[in-house]
Structure formats: C-alpha cells, structure tokens
Design an enzyme around this catalytic site. Structure first.
Site, short mmCIF file in Angstrom:
data_model
loop_
_atom_site.label_atom_id
_atom_site.label_comp_id
_atom_site.label_asym_id
_atom_site.label_seq_id
_atom_site.Cartn_x
_atom_site.Cartn_y
_atom_site.Cartn_z
N LYS A 26 -8.41 8.58 -21.42
CA LYS A 26 -9.84 8.37 -21.27
C LYS A 26 -10.51 8.82 -19.86
O LYS A 26 -10.30 8.51 -18.88
CB LYS A 26 -10.17 7.02 -21.18
N SER B 180 -11.25 3.22 -8.71
CA SER B 180 -11.21 2.25 -7.47
C SER B 180 -10.04 1.26 -7.44
O SER B 180 -9.42 0.92 -8.37
CB SER B 180 -12.31 1.35 -7.67
N THR B 181 -10.01 0.83 -6.24
CA THR B 181 -8.75 -0.13 -6.00
C THR B 181 -8.93 -1.42 -6.57
O THR B 181 -7.82 -1.91 -7.04
CB THR B 181 -8.72 -0.37 -4.25
N ASP B 182 -10.33 -1.83 -6.81
CA ASP B 182 -10.52 -3.14 -7.59
C ASP B 182 -9.97 -2.87 -9.15
O ASP B 182 -9.25 -3.81 -9.35
CB ASP B 182 -11.68 -3.54 -7.59
N VAL B 183 -10.19 -1.83 -9.58
CA VAL B 183 -9.76 -1.66 -10.92
C VAL B 183 -8.50 -1.24 -10.94
O VAL B 183 -7.52 -1.88 -11.87
CB VAL B 183 -10.63 -0.22 -11.66
N GLY B 184 -7.78 -0.63 -10.18
CA GLY B 184 -6.32 -0.25 -9.67
C GLY B 184 -5.36 -1.88 -9.99
O GLY B 184 -4.65 -2.14 -10.45
N GLU C 15 -3.56 5.91 -8.16
CA GLU C 15 -4.31 6.52 -7.22
C GLU C 15 -5.57 5.93 -6.96
O GLU C 15 -6.48 6.21 -7.72
CB GLU C 15 -4.22 8.05 -7.68
N CYS D 52 -11.78 10.48 -3.05
CA CYS D 52 -11.02 9.24 -2.58
C CYS D 52 -10.45 9.46 -1.28
O CYS D 52 -10.01 8.86 -0.26
CB CYS D 52 -9.96 9.00 -3.61
N GLU E 148 -14.81 1.93 1.33
CA GLU E 148 -15.15 3.08 0.76
C GLU E 148 -16.64 3.21 0.28
O GLU E 148 -17.15 2.43 -0.18
CB GLU E 148 -14.35 3.44 -0.29
P1 NAI Z 1 -14.01 2.64 -11.73
O1 NAI Z 1 -12.62 2.46 -11.08
O2 NAI Z 1 -14.52 1.38 -12.53
O3 NAI Z 1 -13.75 3.63 -12.88
C1 NAI Z 1 -12.74 4.66 -12.99
C2 NAI Z 1 -12.09 4.59 -14.23
O4 NAI Z 1 -11.53 3.42 -14.94
C3 NAI Z 1 -13.23 5.02 -15.39
O5 NAI Z 1 -12.84 5.83 -16.41
C4 NAI Z 1 -13.55 3.66 -15.88
O6 NAI Z 1 -14.12 3.57 -17.31
C5 NAI Z 1 -11.91 3.04 -15.89
N1 NAI Z 1 -12.17 1.52 -15.88
C6 NAI Z 1 -13.24 0.74 -15.59
N2 NAI Z 1 -12.54 -0.43 -15.54
C7 NAI Z 1 -11.34 -0.41 -16.30
C8 NAI Z 1 -10.24 -1.46 -16.59
N3 NAI Z 1 -10.65 -2.96 -16.44
N4 NAI Z 1 -9.39 -1.06 -17.23
C9 NAI Z 1 -9.20 0.50 -17.22
N5 NAI Z 1 -9.84 1.18 -16.95
C10 NAI Z 1 -11.14 1.01 -16.36
O7 NAI Z 1 -14.88 3.23 -10.60
P2 NAI Z 1 -16.22 3.30 -10.76
O8 NAI Z 1 -17.15 2.04 -11.31
O9 NAI Z 1 -16.97 4.49 -11.42
O10 NAI Z 1 -17.02 3.54 -9.33
C11 NAI Z 1 -16.78 2.36 -8.52
C12 NAI Z 1 -16.48 2.81 -7.04
O11 NAI Z 1 -14.90 3.15 -7.25
C13 NAI Z 1 -16.94 3.96 -6.49
O12 NAI Z 1 -17.99 3.77 -5.68
C14 NAI Z 1 -15.71 4.46 -5.62
O13 NAI Z 1 -15.84 3.62 -4.33
C15 NAI Z 1 -14.61 4.10 -6.14
N6 NAI Z 1 -14.06 5.31 -6.98
C16 NAI Z 1 -12.75 5.79 -6.56
C17 NAI Z 1 -12.24 6.78 -6.97
C18 NAI Z 1 -11.06 7.41 -6.37
O14 NAI Z 1 -10.86 8.37 -6.83
N7 NAI Z 1 -10.13 6.59 -5.41
C19 NAI Z 1 -12.76 7.41 -8.21
C20 NAI Z 1 -14.16 6.84 -8.75
C21 NAI Z 1 -14.62 5.88 -8.01
#
Ligand code: NAI
Length: 781
Positions: free
Chosen positions: A190, A243-247, A264, A298, A391
């Site tokens: 996805k 994001s770390t929260d979602v991770g 990651e 990141c 971040e």
């Molecule tokens: P996110 O972590 O919410 O989204 C990343 C992916 O995870 C997207 O495809 C999203 O649809 C999916 N996702 C969201 N909730 C999920 C869940 N419960 N289970 C499975 N998949 C899920 O990141 P978001 O909201 O786009 O960005 C928020 C913050 O996260 C940013 O401001 C940034 O600080 C950080 N971020 C960090 C990244 C990195 O590479 N370390 C990449 C993107 C965002």
C-alpha cells in the site's frame, strides 16, 4: 527574461521539465484508479483525490481500499506465491532484471510523475530517486540469482504486507518489493495516500514486464487500509516505513500473530561539524542533509551540532547559502527546494516552528505562494526542547554547539531515535573514532544521505529495526526450510512436600546479578523435584525488581561491548574448559531434574556450543560493501546492547548456553531467565561463570516464572532486545510489551527448536545478537 537581462543579473531562467508524458499517462489510465490485484486493475471504488502540492491541482482519483479488497489481494498473492518461489533464483532474477530495465526505460515518466505527486524537485526525482529504484532492482536481480548457491536451506516467508510513506514513494516501493520478490515471496503493498501514482505506474510496469499475476499487488487507501493489510491473517511478514507512532501501533497490532516484522521509522539525525572540517563542504552537505526533499526525510541531518570555535563562522556561511537556495516549482530543473507534500503537513511544520522558541532564521529567498516552507535555521534551543527531540519533517534545521568530541557524542546520542548521523572532520582518527560511538544504523563521514542497494539502511532504538539493502535486507524475507513442530508446555516435576528430607543441607539457589549471587527480592523460593519425587533443591522466585536490578547490572557492564573478539573468545573457551571439568556433576544434575538420561550428551553439546561461539567471537565483525562512490561502505556488526531472554525449558543447560553464548560472544550483556521447570543447571552454572573471568554484569540470571517475568523484561526501556524460547508461548506478550521502546524481539511462536541440531546455533543467532551499522567513508581529494 531577455538575454541582456540574464547577463546583467546572472539570474537563472526557468527550465521547466515537461509534464506532458505524465499527464498523457494519467489521461490514458482514465485518471481514476482501481487497485492492481492479480495482474489486473480492479473496478474503481470510493475514491479520494491525489493532488499536485505545487499547484493544488487534482491529478487523479484513487480508490480507498476496503478490507474486502485486501482479502482479494492477499488471496491473489497467496495463490501466486508457490509458483513464483518455484521459478528458482534465476527465473526470478530475469523478472527483476526486466523490471530494472523498464524502470530505466520509463525513468523520465516516473520522475515527472513523482515530482508532480509529491512536490520534490525534478532534479532529485530524476537524479536520485529513480536511478536508485533501478539500482535496487538490478542489485536484487543479483541476489535472486545468487540465492540458490549462497542461501541454501532457506525459503521465502510467503505473502508480505508492505506499507510505505509519501516522502520517497517509488524508492520505498523498490526497497520493499525488490528483496521480497527476489527471495520468492509475493507482495501486497500500500502506497501512502498522498502519493499513490508512481506505485500505480509501477503496477503498469509489472504488467509490461510480464511479471506473473499476483506476485505484486498494489492496494491504495489510507491508514485503515494499511491496518487491514498488516493485521490480515494471510500475511506472513510485515514491512513498514513511516512514523514511529504508527510503527509502534503496528508492533502492538501484530503481536503474537507469528509474522515477521521490520520497521523503518523516524529520526532526528545529528550532523556533527568539528572545527577542523572543510566548512564549505560541510555547508554544502547540510543543503543535502536537511533541504533535500524539503527535509521530509527520515534520515535527514536535522540537528546540527557544531564545534563552538567555528560556530559563528559556520552559521554565517550557512545563512548565506540558505539565502541562495531556490524554492519553487518542483518541475523547474533549477529548483533546490520544492513543495511540501500536502497542506496538512505544511500546517504541522508551521505549528511546530511557531511554538518552538529559539532564534528562528528564515532564508531570505523568494518563497512562492502555496504549499511551500522557507529553509529555516533555529538556534538557541536547549537540548530538551521539543524541536531538538522531535522529527519536524520539513526544511527546518535546529542547531547547537559543543566543545569536545565527548560532548558531541553525548549530544548526538541524546535522542530516542537512532537512524543516521553525519560527521565532518578532516581528521581521519576523529572521524573513525566517532563512528562506533554514535548510536545510529548509518553513519556518513564527510557526507550525507548516501544510499545504495548494497549497503544496509535502517535504525536502532525508536527508529525501528531491520535493514533494507544488502544480504541482511534479504534475510528478513527468508526463513530456514522445513516445518517446525509445536512446542508443548513443559511442567515442572512434582514431589511430596510432606516427605521427610534426607538430611542433606538445604540449598536455595539465588539469582546471579552483577557477578554476585543475590537473594531474590521477594524472599520466596520454590522446591525443585526430581523424577522420583526427591527434593533436589529450592530456587528463588524472581520478581520485577529482580529483573530491574539485573538490567541495571547489565547496563553497568557496558565495557564488554568494547572488548576485543579475541578476549571474548578466550573467555568462552575458558567457560567451556571449566564446564567440562565439572561435566559429570552437571550431567547428573540434568538427569535428576528431567528424569532423562541424556545429561552427559547435553553437557558435551554445551561444551561444543561454547566452542562454536568462541570461534565466532572474532569472525563476525562485518564486511565491506561495494557501493558506487569513490570510497567504501563498511557494514559493521555491533552488539545490540542488553538482551533479555527467556531460555528454553527443554534441554536446560544446552538451551541456556545456546542463548547466552552468542549474546556475549558478540559483545552483548544479558539478563537470562533459565528453564522454568528445570532451573538448577543454570544456577549451578554461576560457579562456572565466576571462575571463568566473565566480568560482573555481563551475564545475569534471574529464576522464576517465565509468564510473570516476560512482561517486565519486554517492557524495560533499558533492554534493547528480548528473545523468548519459553515452552509457555509468550510471543504475544513479549511482542506487545516490546513496543514501548521498539526493542528487537525474537520469539518462538510456540514452535520447537532442536537445540542439539543445526537450528540450535549459527548465523541466525549471531544476526539476532548484532545490528549492522553502515559507515560510509568517501575518500580522495
Ligand atoms: P504515517 O506513518 O501515518 O504514514 C505512513 C504510512 O502508513 C501511510 O501509507 C499510511 O497510510 C500508513 N498507515 C497509517 N496508519 C496506519 C496503521 N494504523 N496501520 C498501517 N498503516 C498505517 O505518516 P504520515 O501521517 O503520513 O506522516 C506523519 C508524520 O510521520 C510526519 O510528519 C513525519 O514526522 C513522520 N513520517 C516519517 C516517515 C519516515 O520515513 N520516517 C515517513 C512519513 C512520515
């Protein structure tokens, strides 16, 4: 602008890349997209808009994936997987090669589409993202080809659920899909909801490449769709970047489901500039570190640490350079900084910076109206301030100063993250001395944001776990061939508490903490009975306080990580020697506890296992990666830190040693909870440790109930990894509780392991006991 005006001002003229091909491709597709499942497009469902952040225009309508869509995609992937695996390494390599070639063929289309969808400068998507995508498929075509000979006895995991972010949409797709399919898995991926277009274009490329249907499935949608994928029963392995929260949420949601997981996550990368650095190069490096992709990276060098003596000069140079950055239309080839991915993200950046405090310097360059944010430098913050720790994910750099290298290390590591770090100095001793001290998965020396498929990328601490790239990246998509038996819970033997004793002295085994025997905190003990009902002794019932004391002792023995492999080998040999000297006693003890007759064999196997890891102690340091730069990338295997382990209940001595020996051989300290029903072999073993020069705190032993101690061990923030081989399957609680500090976990999922055989030792243990740190060392004048 006339030519005369250009000569007068020496201004850049606009150099726009044409959007025509990308727009034509969108129109060809009808600009409304279904999912790509089983080699075909599905009907368009409920849709959401995908907009170009540079001008707000709607580019396409994307289908919001439902749980039903996910079911279909997983079913297609499941069906395709055995045949895909059976194609063999060469068969798969040919497909990966075809994908690489087609990515190159469509490079311009992909780059433009990426820039339109994400807002990143075309210079980056054209020269960095897309070439790295092609490189990734080439490299993994190679790994697929070599797998049969180089990874014998390994098989794919099955179906992989992969969820990626919006900052490098196509590159993250390549990082996920290439190793998964090279290893013989199939994929449901996805993309992020802001940036689905290049993933859909890649689906089209899969069709053109003749990739068998069902091998790659792309399901679009938001976080709910992502959640449906990662928690789906039919998914064997989850790979996530975001994001770390979602991770953390994914770690919790998948706990106990028996899935592989790599994460990651975020970062707050230190960018350390020493006073002897080439300051102009360091300024230019910083442009790449924090203004590359608008800072939405990141591993961005988002925390500048500059040595006090040059700080003013460096900041002045930096501001002058910031003022010259060109912010604007991402499709213009002369643009340095493009658009922020979405107004929501722009709002987040504003919110963070507006409440930051400190001295905020915004670049004095022209900033267009719309989804743009000026390159920004914030000084004068204290190390605990939010923006020094969180971040921002935008073009915002925070900066502070340091005096000595030690202070630089301390500041650099003062973060919950550990993804990447940069070090700038002309002193090779200083640079190479800093690299091991920085808590990060990647260290760039006199450079930044260097990536390659041959070099592992990934973090430690709350930046996640697992590596992408290299053999270590591939290994996350493989497992040993063959089916494991289910492990049944082993109960302690029972006896008659009213039976009079035989007159021998009561011996209650204590815990072993910090090199000393320690009475359990609760003061409780339980009897250990032999097969015939005889009382063999008592063993302490450890509690959470005992675990905490043991972790503290282990943390105190940090010096062990810095010892040489040679020294650790010597000590492991010495342990083996001392164990052998008492072989009969241990064999007798094992037989008495288990009621079996294999004690002698178990002691012999334990001695051999100690020899195995004594042998490995100085032979698993890492290797050199052939990356396409003038320089090298070192893949250094570092100890994970403090490993907590619930040891196997069966084979009480061999199981204990099979866990302890690889951990300490690789420089870790450990907190071990021995076999619950048969703990006395491990408690007898203190004396062997005490006489074998093992420094206090390196091995700590707490006896007690696995089920009671597991949550404390798994939740402890000073424990970096938890392993569970307990026969009471504790995989779920261990994985769920590990989410706090995102520690690495290795659990048995209720499956048995033959501790006497090949699966009881070897590289898997060494891999779990180490983390690969990639140190990039460019050289030359
Ligand atoms: P996110 O972590 O919410 O989204 C990343 C992916 O995870 C997207 O495809 C999203 O649809 C999916 N996702 C969201 N909730 C999920 C869940 N419960 N289970 C499975 N998949 C899920 O990141 P978001 O909201 O786009 O960005 C928020 C913050 O996260 C940013 O401001 C940034 O600080 C950080 N971020 C960090 C990244 C990195 O590479 N370390 C990449 C993107 C965002």
């Amino acid at each position: 602008m006339t030519i005369k005006e250009i000569f007068d001002t020496m201004e850049y003229g606009p150099a726009p890349e044409s959007a025509a091909d990308a727009l034509a491709w969108l129109i060809d597709q009808g600009d409304r997209f279904g999912h790509f499942i089983d080699g075909a497009w599905t009907e368009v469902g409920d849709t959401f808009e995908s907009r170009n952040p540079a001008n707000g225009e709607v580019l396409a309508y994307i289908t919001q994936g439902t749980p039903g869509d996910v079911d279909k995609a997983v079913a297609a992937a499941r069906k395709a997987q055995p045949k895909w695996a059976k194609l063999g390494g060469h068969g798969r390599a040919r497909h990966l090669y075809a994908l690489a070639r087609l990515v190159q063929k469509h490079a311009r289309l992909l780059a433009v589409l990426e820039t339109m969808d994400n807002g990143k400068p075309i210079r980056e998507s054209r020269d960095i993202d897309v070439p790295l995508v092609a490189r990734h498929f080439y490299y993994h075509a190679g790994l697929a080809q070599l797998m049969d000979s180089e990874a014998p006895g390994m098989e794919p995991l099955g179906v992989c659920g992969q969820v990626i972010p919006w900052n490098f949409p196509l590159l993250m797709l390549a990082w996920k899909i290439a190793p998964a399919i090279a290893a013989g898995n199939t994929v449901v991926l996805k993309p992020a909801e802001y940036t689905s277009l290049t993933a859909l274009c890649f689906a089209d490329i899969c069709r053109q490449a003749g990739l068998p249907k069902g091998v790659v499935n792309i399901v679009t949608g938001d976080g709910a769709t992502g959640e449906a994928i990662v928690t789906h029963d039919g998914i064997d392995k989850v790979a996530f970047t975001g994001s770390t929260d979602v991770g953390r949420r994914i770690r919790e949601a998948t706990a106990g489901q028996g899935k592989g997981l790599t994460l990651e996550l975020g970062g707050k990368g230190p960018y350390v500039v020493f006073d002897d650095a080439d300051l102009d190069s360091a300024v230019e490096g910083l442009v790449d570190a924090i203004w590359f992709n608008q800072g939405q990276v990141c591993c961005a060098g988002s925390r500048l640490l500059v040595q006090e003596g040059v700080a003013d000069r460096f900041h002045a140079k930096l501001k002058a350079r910031m003022d010259k950055l060109r912010v604007g239309n991402p499709l213009d080839k002369c643009i340095d900084v493009g658009a922020i991915v979405d107004p929501v993200q722009l709002e987040t950046i504003h919110g963070l910076v507006d409440n930051a405090g400190g001295d905020v310097y915004r670049a004095a360059c022209d900033i267009p109206e719309g989804c743009y944010y000026p390159p920004t430098l914030i000084t004068g913050l204290s190390t605990s301030d939010r923006l020094m720790q969180e971040e921002i994910f935008g073009p915002v750099l925070v900066s502070t100063t340091f005096r000595t290298p030690d202070e630089a290390v301390q500041l650099a590591n003062n973060t919950r993250y550990g993804l990447a770090a940069s070090v700038w100095t002309e002193n090779v001793n200083l640079a190479l001395g800093m690299a091991p001290k920085l808590v990060a998965g990647v260290v760039w020396i006199n450079g930044t944001n260097m990536f390659d498929a041959a070099a592992g990328f990934g973090g430690v601490r709350e930046s996640g776990f697992g590596r992408e790239g290299g053999w270590e990246g591939l290994s996350a998509y493989l497992r040993p061939e063959g089916k494991r038996k289910t492990l049944s819970e082993i109960e302690p033997l029972t006896g008659d508490p009213d039976k009079p004793g035989d007159g021998s002295l009561d011996r209650t085994a204590k815990n072993y903490v910090g090199g000393k025997q320690a009475r359990p905190d609760g003061g409780y003990a339980r009897p250990v009975w032999g097969k015939s009902g005889a009382l063999l002794g008592h063993v302490g019932i450890g509690n959470r306080k005992d675990i905490r004391n043991a972790v503290e002792a282990a943390q105190g023995a940090k010096g062990w990580a810095g010892t040489t492999g040679h020294l650790r080998a010597q000590i492991l040999y010495y342990i083996a020697e001392n164990l052998e000297a008492r072989a009969a006693e241990f064999a007798h003890r094992i037989d008495a506890m288990t009621g079996g007759r294999s004690g002698e064999k178990e002691v012999a196997a334990s001695v051999s296992r100690l020899f195995t890891y004594a042998a490995w102690a100085d032979k698993y340091g890492g290797d050199l990666r052939q990356v396409p730069i003038r320089g090298m990338a070192l893949a250094v295997r570092e100890p994970v830190g403090v490993i907590g382990a619930l040891c196997p209940d069966e084979d009480p001595l061999l199981g204990f040693i099979s866990v302890m020996a690889p951990a300490i051989a690789m420089g870790n300290r450990c907190v071990l909870v021995p076999s619950e029903p048969f703990p006395l072999a491990a408690t007898d073993f203190y004396q062997v440790l005490e006489t074998s020069d093992v420094p206090g705190g390196v091995v700590n032993i707490v006896t007690g109930s696995h089920a009671e101690l597991a949550p404390t061990l798994a939740a402890h923030l000073d424990v970096e990894a938890v392993w569970s081989f307990s026969s009471s399957d504790l995989s779920k609680v261990v994985e769920a509780k590990s989410a706090g500090n995102l520690k690495r976990t290795w659990v048995n999922n209720g499956l048995a392991r033959d501790w006497f055989g090949r699966e009881g030792e070897g590289r898997k243990f060494l891999d779990q006991a180490t983390e690969v740190k990639t140190v990039w060392v460019p050289y030359g004048e």
